[in-house]
Motif scaffolding. Structure first.
Motif, mmCIF file in Angstrom:
data_model
loop_
_atom_site.group_PDB
_atom_site.id
_atom_site.type_symbol
_atom_site.label_atom_id
_atom_site.label_comp_id
_atom_site.label_asym_id
_atom_site.label_seq_id
_atom_site.Cartn_x
_atom_site.Cartn_y
_atom_site.Cartn_z
ATOM 1 N N ILE A 119 40.989 35.649 43.934
ATOM 2 C CA ILE A 119 42.023 35.338 42.950
ATOM 3 C C ILE A 119 42.159 36.475 41.923
ATOM 4 C CG2 ILE A 119 40.517 33.950 41.411
ATOM 5 C CD1 ILE A 119 44.137 33.112 42.367
ATOM 6 N N HIS A 120 41.044 37.149 41.645
ATOM 7 C CA HIS A 120 41.132 38.319 40.757
ATOM 8 C C HIS A 120 41.953 39.425 41.408
ATOM 9 C CE1 HIS A 120 38.550 37.619 37.199
ATOM 10 N NE2 HIS A 120 38.109 36.626 37.961
ATOM 11 N N ARG A 121 41.660 39.653 42.658
ATOM 12 C CA ARG A 121 42.373 40.711 43.393
ATOM 13 C C ARG A 121 43.867 40.391 43.471
ATOM 14 N NH1 ARG A 121 39.453 40.168 47.828
ATOM 15 N NH2 ARG A 121 41.100 39.067 48.922
ATOM 16 N N LEU A 122 44.185 39.128 43.800
ATOM 17 C CA LEU A 122 45.595 38.756 43.952
ATOM 18 C C LEU A 122 46.327 38.763 42.618
ATOM 19 C CD1 LEU A 122 45.425 36.021 46.718
ATOM 20 C CD2 LEU A 122 46.808 38.100 46.740
ATOM 21 N N ALA A 123 45.615 38.399 41.552
ATOM 22 C CA ALA A 123 46.253 38.406 40.229
ATOM 23 C C ALA A 123 46.747 39.815 39.914
ATOM 24 C CB ALA A 123 45.261 37.921 39.167
ATOM 25 N N ALA A 124 45.911 40.789 40.178
ATOM 26 C CA ALA A 124 46.313 42.178 39.908
ATOM 27 C C ALA A 124 47.488 42.583 40.790
ATOM 28 C CB ALA A 124 45.128 43.121 40.145
ATOM 29 N N GLU A 125 47.450 42.130 42.037
ATOM 30 C CA GLU A 125 48.509 42.537 42.969
ATOM 31 C C GLU A 125 49.859 41.896 42.640
ATOM 32 O OE1 GLU A 125 46.246 43.848 47.025
ATOM 33 O OE2 GLU A 125 46.343 41.690 46.667
ATOM 34 N N VAL A 126 49.864 40.619 42.319
ATOM 35 C CA VAL A 126 51.168 39.994 42.017
ATOM 36 C C VAL A 126 51.699 40.505 40.680
ATOM 37 C CG1 VAL A 126 50.695 37.923 43.439
ATOM 38 C CG2 VAL A 126 50.238 37.856 40.960
ATOM 39 N N LYS A 127 50.777 40.788 39.754
ATOM 40 C CA LYS A 127 51.200 41.373 38.475
ATOM 41 C C LYS A 127 51.912 42.706 38.735
ATOM 42 C CE LYS A 127 51.338 42.198 33.998
ATOM 43 N NZ LYS A 127 50.211 42.259 33.052
ATOM 44 N N ALA A 128 51.298 43.531 39.555
ATOM 45 C CA ALA A 128 51.866 44.848 39.852
ATOM 46 C C ALA A 128 53.266 44.726 40.460
ATOM 47 C CB ALA A 128 50.946 45.618 40.801
ATOM 48 N N ALA A 129 53.475 43.649 41.212
ATOM 49 C CA ALA A 129 54.772 43.480 41.890
ATOM 50 C C ALA A 129 55.827 42.873 40.969
ATOM 51 C CB ALA A 129 54.601 42.596 43.116
ATOM 52 N N GLY A 130 55.417 42.421 39.782
ATOM 53 C CA GLY A 130 56.416 41.901 38.852
ATOM 54 C C GLY A 130 56.226 40.451 38.440
ATOM 55 N N ALA A 131 55.187 39.768 38.955
ATOM 56 C CA ALA A 131 54.954 38.392 38.548
ATOM 57 C C ALA A 131 54.382 38.351 37.127
ATOM 58 C CB ALA A 131 53.993 37.703 39.510
ATOM 59 N N LEU B 73 39.661 26.315 38.870
ATOM 60 C CA LEU B 73 40.437 26.467 37.635
ATOM 61 C C LEU B 73 39.880 27.610 36.776
ATOM 62 C CD1 LEU B 73 40.854 22.738 36.490
ATOM 63 C CD2 LEU B 73 42.616 24.234 37.486
ATOM 64 N N ARG B 74 38.551 27.661 36.709
ATOM 65 C CA ARG B 74 37.911 28.672 35.869
ATOM 66 C C ARG B 74 38.211 30.073 36.407
ATOM 67 N NH1 ARG B 74 32.823 26.825 36.147
ATOM 68 N NH2 ARG B 74 32.190 28.592 37.446
ATOM 69 N N TYR B 75 38.106 30.247 37.711
ATOM 70 C CA TYR B 75 38.427 31.553 38.302
ATOM 71 C C TYR B 75 39.887 31.934 38.017
ATOM 72 C CZ TYR B 75 34.263 30.620 41.217
ATOM 73 O OH TYR B 75 33.013 30.333 41.671
ATOM 74 N N LEU B 76 40.746 30.953 38.155
ATOM 75 C CA LEU B 76 42.177 31.193 37.983
ATOM 76 C C LEU B 76 42.468 31.649 36.544
ATOM 77 C CD1 LEU B 76 44.914 30.842 39.506
ATOM 78 C CD2 LEU B 76 44.952 28.483 38.705
ATOM 79 N N ARG B 77 41.857 30.967 35.586
ATOM 80 C CA ARG B 77 42.056 31.285 34.162
ATOM 81 C C ARG B 77 41.575 32.706 33.867
ATOM 82 N NH1 ARG B 77 45.501 29.756 30.899
ATOM 83 N NH2 ARG B 77 45.713 32.001 30.795
ATOM 84 N N GLU B 78 40.398 33.022 34.376
ATOM 85 C CA GLU B 78 39.842 34.349 34.109
ATOM 86 C C GLU B 78 40.705 35.444 34.738
ATOM 87 O OE1 GLU B 78 35.213 32.683 34.007
ATOM 88 O OE2 GLU B 78 35.954 33.823 35.742
ATOM 89 N N ALA B 79 41.156 35.177 35.966
ATOM 90 C CA ALA B 79 41.999 36.172 36.651
ATOM 91 C C ALA B 79 43.308 36.381 35.895
ATOM 92 C CB ALA B 79 42.281 35.723 38.085
ATOM 93 N N ALA B 80 43.840 35.298 35.362
ATOM 94 C CA ALA B 80 45.090 35.381 34.605
ATOM 95 C C ALA B 80 44.875 36.178 33.327
ATOM 96 C CB ALA B 80 45.606 33.976 34.282
ATOM 97 N N ASP B 81 43.817 35.846 32.597
ATOM 98 C CA ASP B 81 43.574 36.504 31.312
ATOM 99 C C ASP B 81 43.357 38.006 31.485
ATOM 100 O OD1 ASP B 81 43.888 34.126 30.044
ATOM 101 O OD2 ASP B 81 41.743 33.694 29.834
#
Lengths: 332, 332, 332, 332
Positions: free
Chosen positions: A104-116, A141-149
Motif C-alpha cells: 500500500i505504501h508503494r501504490l500510494a506513491a505510484e497513484v500520487k505520481a499519476a495524479g490521484a 486501516l493503519r497501513y492505509l493511513r500511514e501510506a496516505a500521510d
C-alpha cells in the motif's frame, strides 16, 4: 413546499409560521433558513408572514435537502488535500484490498505520481461468500493511513456496519458506503451523524430516486458532505462487462442534486481493458471524479484480480480523463 | 478455425483442402482467401497443404466474418459523401419522422450547417400501437431524397420488412434496421443481399453476442457494409431516461468486431436535455459516429416529441462531440 | 371512449354520430356495434343520439379491441379439434424442430396419448446464428400436417415473415409469432388479415402494454383469434433458468384482455427438470393452456436439446397440470 | 470436496487427516461428521484414512453447508407452533406494520382463524425515504408478542441492524432479513450466532448463487435454521406488478439447497388482486410456505396500502393454496 426565509431571519414571525404548520398537521423540516413542508404545495400566507419570506418552491422531491430545488449551487466538499465537486476533478485510486503494509505504501506513491489525490483500499471487505478473503481489518486501516500521510493523500475506505463507524472514522477521511449497503438505513444514519464526507455508491438495482433518498438519510442527520458514486447497474448481459455503467444517471443525478458525482468504472467494467473507456464515458457525461482500482500485480490480487489497472495503465487513463474533463467544463 | 491462404491462392491445393473438410463433415465457409471451419480448432495438415496457408486462428466466435479474428483492421464504409469507420467521425441527424416536404428541406440545411453529413428521417415508422402515426411512406422517402441531394447529404432511413427493401433501396443510401427488428432474420438476409450499407440497431434486450450474430446474418449474405448502432438497453429504471446507454458495449463491440460503431443517444435518453451528455459519453467510449434526432419545433413533432433537439442545441452538441472524438483518437 | 350501440343498430343515427366525430377530428374505429373514439372521454350527446346507445365506457387503453372494456367475456377460439380459452385447458406439445418424417409421426402419437390436442414443431426456425440448423422448411410442414391428421391433432408452427404466411397457412391450424417477432408489425398485420388463430409470444423484454398493443395490430386487421403466450422474460440471472416466467403477467393479461393465455414453460425454463414446476406455476396463476417441447431423445435434438421433455416426463406433467387447472377453475 | 466420516468418528484418524490438510494449505470447515475442503476435488487417502470415511462428494458449491450435497434431506425447522419445511405447509400473515395495539390483536385472531400459524408485522420498518413512517419500534414488538401469545401463533418480524438483534430476539420467534439487507454481511453473521430461525429474503437483484451464499453466512456461524424467501425480483416492467415473482428460482433453490422455501407474494405483486394468483403460482412451483400481508382496512394502512389483503380475501387464498400444495406433494 420549500420556504426560504429572508436572512437575518425574523424568528418571531418564523416561529409563528412553524406553530401554524404544526397545528395544520403538516410535517416540516427546518434547515438553516429553509423550511420544507411535505405534502403541501400551497398556503395562504398573511402579509405579515409573507414579509419574512424570500422565495417559495411549490413542489420538491421527497429527497428535499439533497435536491437542487433546496440548494441550486454545487456542493463542494473540502478535505485536507481536496476540493471535491463543482469544477474540480478528483482522482481516487488504489488497490481493491489492502493486502500488506509494503504494497500500500508503494501504490500510494505510484497513484500520487499519476495524479490521484485520494487513496482507496479495502480493510473490511464485503464478499459474496463467507469463505473469501475478508480484509486485514484495523491493521489494514493503519497501513492505509500511514501510506496516505506519507504521500499527502486523503483516504477513502468502506464502512460496512454501524459498529465500525467510530473505529474506521479514526483512520479515514472519507467513508465509502458500498452498493450492497445503499439501503442499510441504520448505517446511513450513523455516518450522517459524523461530519466526515461520505461516498455513497448506487445499489446494483437501485433507481435514481432510491439513490437520492438514501443520500437524504445522510443529509437529514446533519451531514451534507455526500458524494454520489455511480458504479454500474446489473443487467441481462454480463458476458463481457460486469455491470452497465449508467451514464444517463450521472447526467440526471447532476441535474436533480447538488452533490458531486464520482464514477467507479472499475466495478462497472470488471475487466481491466474496459476500465479506461468507461471512465472516459463517465467523465464526458459530467462526472466530477473517478474511483479506480490500481494494483501493481493485478493477477496476484487477493480480490478483483481481473479489473485492477497497473500503475502504467492508470497513468494513461488519468491524462486522458483530465483532458475530457477540461472540455466538458467549458461546454456546460 | 480460420485459415488464411497465401495470395494468389493455389486453387488446386485449396480445393483439395476443401474436399477433405467436406469428407470430414466439417461445416466450412469460404470468404475471399479465408476459410472458416466451425467446431474444429486443430487439423493435421500435410506439408503440401501447409505450404499454401498464410495463417491459422485456432478458435473464432460463431460470428466469424464479423470478428476481428477474421479481419483485424477496421471496416471503413464509403458512401457518396462519407467514409464511415476507422478514425472518421460521422454525424447523422434529422427528424424522427419526415412530416412534410418543407420541414425536411429546412432541417436538411440546418443539420448540414451544424456538421451532419447524413440525414435521417422515418418514412415507414415502427409504432407500439397500430393507431399511432405510421409515417408518410414512399412520399416521405421522396422528400427525404430530394432534401439530401439539395444539401449533398447521404440518406439513412429505416426498412421494416423484406417487401420494402427494394423500394426503400431506391431512395436511401443506408438502410437502418430498428431495434425491434434486430432478430428479424429474413429482413437481415434481405439487406445482406443488397450492396448498400446497413446500420444495425441493437435490440432493447439483446446481448452483445446476439447483436454480432445478427450482423453475421448480413455479412454472411455477402454485404460487409455493416454499422453497429448502440441505442440504449431496457432496464429497471425509466423514470428519467428512456433506456440505459451501454457504453461498455461500445468498447466491447469495437474490440470484438471490425464494424464502425455509431451511438444513437436520442433513443437512449428519451429527453432532450440528456441527449448531449449521453452522446459525449458514447464518443468518449469509442463511438465513430452519432445518430441524433433534430426537429425545429420538437414539441409539435408527430413522434418522439420529448427527445428531439433543436438545431441550436444540435450545433452545440456537434462541436463538443468532435472535440471529444479528437481526443479519443490520439489516445487509443 | 367506447360506445356500444343498441342492436339492431339504427344506422341513420349512428352515421350521423360518425359524421359528427369526423368533423370534430376525433379518430374512431368501428367494430360490429361498437365505436371506439381515441383521446376523447366525454361527449354531449343529444337525446336522439343517446336513444341508440346501449352503453359508454369513458376510457379505454390504446389496445381497445383487445381489452376487456371492449369485450368483457373471454374469447374462445374454435379449431377442428379444440376450444381454446374460457374454462378450457389446452395442451400443445411436440419437438422444438421437425427433424424428419418418422420422428414427428412417432411424437404426434405419443403427445396425443399423454393428452395433447395440438402438435407443435418448427419448420422455419429462428436461430441466433446464421450457421445453426434453420429447419426443414416446407418439407417439415408437410410431415407435421400428416402427423397431425393421422392423430386428430391441430398444428401450431411458427411463421417468421410476411412472405411465408400464405405457404405456412396451407399447412398449419395456428400461426405462432415468436418472441423476437412480437413487434414485427408487418408480420402482425399479415396474420391479422388471415382468419387463422395466432399465438403471440411475448417478447423477451416486452412490457405487458407492448404485448397487448402487438395483439391489437392483429385484431385491428380483423382477426380476433389471438392467444397470448407468456414464455419468460430476460433478467439478470440466467445461471439456472433461461428466462424468468412472469406469472404476474399471466394474471394481469387475463384481467386486462379477453384473449386466452398460454404458458410456454419450456423456453422459460431452458432445462428439462424445471419445465414441470414452471408449467404448474403458470397454470396456478391462471393460464388456459400449455405449450411444451417434447422429444424422445432430447440429448440428440437438433435444437433446444437441454429443455425438451421425454414423453414419459410429459405424461406426468399433463396429469398434474390438469389437476391444478381444475382447482383454479373452481376458485376464480 | 465434502468428506463424510463414519459415525461414531474415529477422532484419532480424523485428526490426522485434518492435520495433513492444514499442512497442504487446504482451507477446511468441519461440521458434525463432515469435513469440507474448498478448492480441492481429489486426494489420495491411505487405506487407514479411507477406513473412517463413509462418503466423498468430489465437488461442492461455495455455499457448501447450505447445499444438498452436504445435506440431502430437507431441513425442518421446529418452533413452538410449527414445523417448517419438508412436506409441511406454513402460512405466515399479518399487517405490513404494527400500527397500534388493538389492530394487531384483532388481526392475529383473524389470520389464525384463516389458517395462519405465524403472525408477521413490522416494528422497525425499512423505508425508502427518511421521512416515511418508520414503525413503532419496541412498543410494536410488545404488541405483536402479546397478540401472538393470545392466539398461539409464532412471531416473525424484521431485524435491520446488528444492534437490534438482541432486543428483537426477546420478542420474536423468527428473524426476518429484508431484501435490502440480504448482503448486509455483519447482520447475517449476527443472526447466525443466535439459535433462532431466520427467514432470508432474496434481494431485488440478487442471483440465486448470491442468495445461497448469503444463507451460508448464517449457517457458517452455527445457525442452520434458515428459510429462503422469494419475494420477487426487479425487472423492466412495473406498470402492473411491483416485482416479478421468480417461480423458477423457487424450483432451483429447492433443488440446490435443503432449506425451506417461502413465498412472499404480497411484495412481488404490489397490488391486492394479484397476491392470490402469484401465491398459487409459488406453491405450485414447490414453495413450502407463504408470507402474506393482511390488513382489515388496507386503504388506511400506514405502509403498503395497495398490496394488503382483507381477512376475507386471505381466507379464500389459504383454502386454495392448501389444495394446490396437497397436489404438489403427491406428485414430487
Amino acid at each position: 413546499m420549500i420556504i426560504q426565509f429572508k436572512t437575518p431571519m425574523n424568528h418571531v414571525i418564523v416561529d409563528d409560521i412553524l406553530e401554524q404548520m404544526k397545528k395544520g398537521h403538516h410535517h416540516g423540516v427546518m434547515s438553516d433558513n429553509h423550511l420544507i413542508i411535505y405534502d403541501l404545495d400551497h398556503f395562504d400566507f398573511t402579509d405579515r408572514e409573507a414579509s419574512v419570506i424570500e422565495h417559495i418552491e411549490a413542489t420538491q422531491p421527497r429527497y428535499a435537502l439533497s435536491s437542487r430545488k433546496f440548494q441550486p449551487e454545487d456542493t463542494i466538499i473540502e478535505t485536507a488535500h481536496n476540493k471535491i465537486g463543482g469544477d474540480n476533478f478528483t482522482i481516487m485510486a488504489g488497490p481493491c484490498s489492502v493486502e500488506n503494509e509494503e504494497m500500500i505504501h508503494r501504490l500510494a506513491a505510484e497513484v500520487k505520481a499519476a495524479g490521484a489525490t485520494v487513496i482507496r483500499g479495502g480493510a473490511f471487505k464485503p464478499r459474496t461468500s463467507p469463505y473469501d478473503f475478508q480484509g486485514l481489518g484495523v491493521e489494514g486501516l493503519r497501513y492505509l493511513r500511514e501510506a496516505a500521510d506519507e504521500n499527502d493523500l486523503d483516504v477513502i475506505t468502506e464502512v460496512m456496519s454501524v459498529e465500525e463507524v467510530e473505529t474506521i472514522g479514526e483512520y479515514t477521511d472519507i467513508f465509502q458506503i458500498g452498493a450492497r449497503n445503499m439501503q442499510n438505513f441504520d448505517l446511513l444514519k450513523a455516518v450522517g451523524k459524523t461530519n466526515k464526507p461520505v461516498a455513497l455508491k448506487r445499489g446494483l438495482a437501485a433507481t435514481i430516486d432510491e439513490w437520492l433518498n438514501a443520500a437524504e438519510y445522510i443529509i437529514s442527520e446533519g451531514n451534507s458532505k455526500v458524494m454520489l458514486v455511480e458504479r454500474g447497474i446489473r443487467s441481462f448481459d454480463s458476458t463481457y462487462t460486469r455491470n452497465i455503467l449508467d451514464v444517463g444517471a450521472i447526467a440526471v443525478a447532476k441535474k436533480l442534486s447538488h452533490f458531486p458525482i464520482i464514477v467507479d468504472s472499475s466495478h462497472a467494467a470488471g475487466h481491466a481493458d474496459l476500465v479506461a473507456p468507461m471512465a472516459y464515458a463517465g467523465v464526458a457525461a459530467g462526472a466530477q471524479g473517478l474511483l479506480i482500482e490500481v494494483h501493481d500485480h493485478p493477477s496476484q490480487a487477493l480480490s478483483d484480480a481481473a479489473q485492477q489497472l497497473t500503475p502504467a495503465q492508470f497513468t494513461k487513463l488519468v491524462a486522458q480523463a483530465k483532458q475530457i474533463h477540461a472540455l466538458t467544463e467549458n461546454h456546460d
